[in-house]
Scaffold this active site. Structure first.
Site, PDB file in Angstrom:
ATOM      1  N   SER A   1      38.335  67.261  17.591  1.00 36.65           N
ATOM      2  CA  SER A   1      38.113  68.161  16.468  1.00 36.65           C
ATOM      3  C   SER A   1      36.752  68.853  16.574  1.00 36.65           C
ATOM      4  O   SER A   1      36.482  69.536  17.564  1.00 36.65           O
ATOM      5  CB  SER A   1      38.265  67.376  15.158  1.00 36.65           C
TER       6      SER A   1
ATOM      7  N   ASP B   1      49.664  69.288  14.193  1.00 35.45           N
ATOM      8  CA  ASP B   1      48.287  69.191  13.712  1.00 35.45           C
ATOM      9  C   ASP B   1      48.125  70.129  12.511  1.00 35.45           C
ATOM     10  O   ASP B   1      48.239  71.346  12.641  1.00 35.45           O
ATOM     11  CB  ASP B   1      47.324  69.595  14.837  1.00 35.45           C
TER      12      ASP B   1
ATOM     13  N   HIS C   1      46.763  65.516  13.658  1.00 36.95           N
ATOM     14  CA  HIS C   1      45.387  65.768  14.077  1.00 36.95           C
ATOM     15  C   HIS C   1      44.698  64.484  14.549  1.00 36.95           C
ATOM     16  O   HIS C   1      44.031  64.476  15.577  1.00 36.95           O
ATOM     17  CB  HIS C   1      44.611  66.381  12.904  1.00 36.95           C
TER      18      HIS C   1
END
Length: 276
Positions: A97, A227, A256
């Site tokens: 991320s 995601d 995610h």
């Protein structure tokens, strides 16, 4: 475990486990978490004989709750300073991320010999924010909403995120772990609100396109196609195209936070790439 003070006085907390002469895998966490988010990977690769390192980004976890420097240039400079301090060469840098953005920004600037491979997992590059150049991105209102949530009731937001879209627990039939939700909340609330607020701009508006173009080390781009935080179509395939030497691996139906929810899938694939 240890801490290191960078030039502006910020203390960075880090973990450094395993044989000092072993191949280093360095993990970079997402927003608003800490090095603890990599528990499933750290212990797996430690048992495989690797040296594993992970740090808490400034303003996050056990590092200083900074009110300045909460942007990608400083994040990458912090990593470079910590790498020099530990004197790690040929490391494999893995970012999830926001941590994927940090990795790309650092690797594109790293001194020769410091990095051997790169992995991006559910990562924010090339750029998240919608614009004329990036019509597939997310509108600014999405990120303004996160900012508003941080200011209004950060504690509640840090329950809602893991309970819902971060781990895909809002999907029908999802196997929900209260422990994972509570651990996300714990990590988030350890950090500072100013740093977390500033970091929203850093992860959403930084354009990593030029960074990706510069990177030549072998790279693996891993992303779940469900995601809900960093939508697949505007991230992983685009990053893989911009990188000179990349492999794209797409995970059908995974969320995610797939490295936490599905370590039995992600860890072997990471290991295969590292060994390869």
């Amino acid at each position: 475990m240890g801490s290191f003070k960078v030039a502006d006085g910020t203390e960075l907390f880090y973990k450094d486990w395993g044989p000092k002469d072993a191949q280093v895998i360095w993990f970079h966490h997402g927003w608003p978490l800490s090095a603890d988010d990599w528990d499933s990977q750290m212990i797996f690769f430690l048992h495989q004989g690797y040296r594993v390192i992970a740090h808490d980004r400034r303003g996050h976890g056990r590092s200083t709750q900074t009110y300045t420097g909460n942007e990608m240039d400083t994040y990458a400079a912090d990593v470079a300073a910590l790498v020099e301090h530990i004197d790690v060469k040929g490391a494999i840098h893995v970012g999830h991320s926001t941590g994927g953005g940090e990795v790309a920004h650092y690797v594109a600037r790293a001194k020769p010999g410091r990095v051997s491979k790169m992995v991006l997992i559910g990562a924010v590059p090339p750029v998240m924010l919608k614009s004329e150049k990036n019509p597939g991105g997310l509108p600014i209102e999405v990120f303004d909403g996160i900012r508003a949530g941080v200011l209004a009731n950060r504690a509640q937001l840090y329950i809602d995120f893991p309970t819902g879209p971060f781990y895909g627990y809002n999907r029908p039939g999802a196997k929900i772990s209260q422990g994972i939700i509570d651990n996300w909340y714990r990590q988030g609330m350890m950090g500072g609100i100013k740093a977390h607020y500033d970091c929203i701009k850093a992860f959403s508006e930084t354009d990593f396109t030029e960074d990706l173009k510069k990177i030549e080390v072998p790279s693996l781009v891993m992303h779940g196609d469900d995601d809900q935080i960093v939508p697949y179509a505007d991230s992983a395939p685009l990053s893989a195209k911009l990188l000179k030497n990349a492999t794209l691996k797409t995970y059908k139906g995974l969320p995610h936070g797939m490295a936490t929810t599905h370590p039995e899938v992600i860890n072997p694939d990471l290991l295969a790439f590292i060994k390869g």
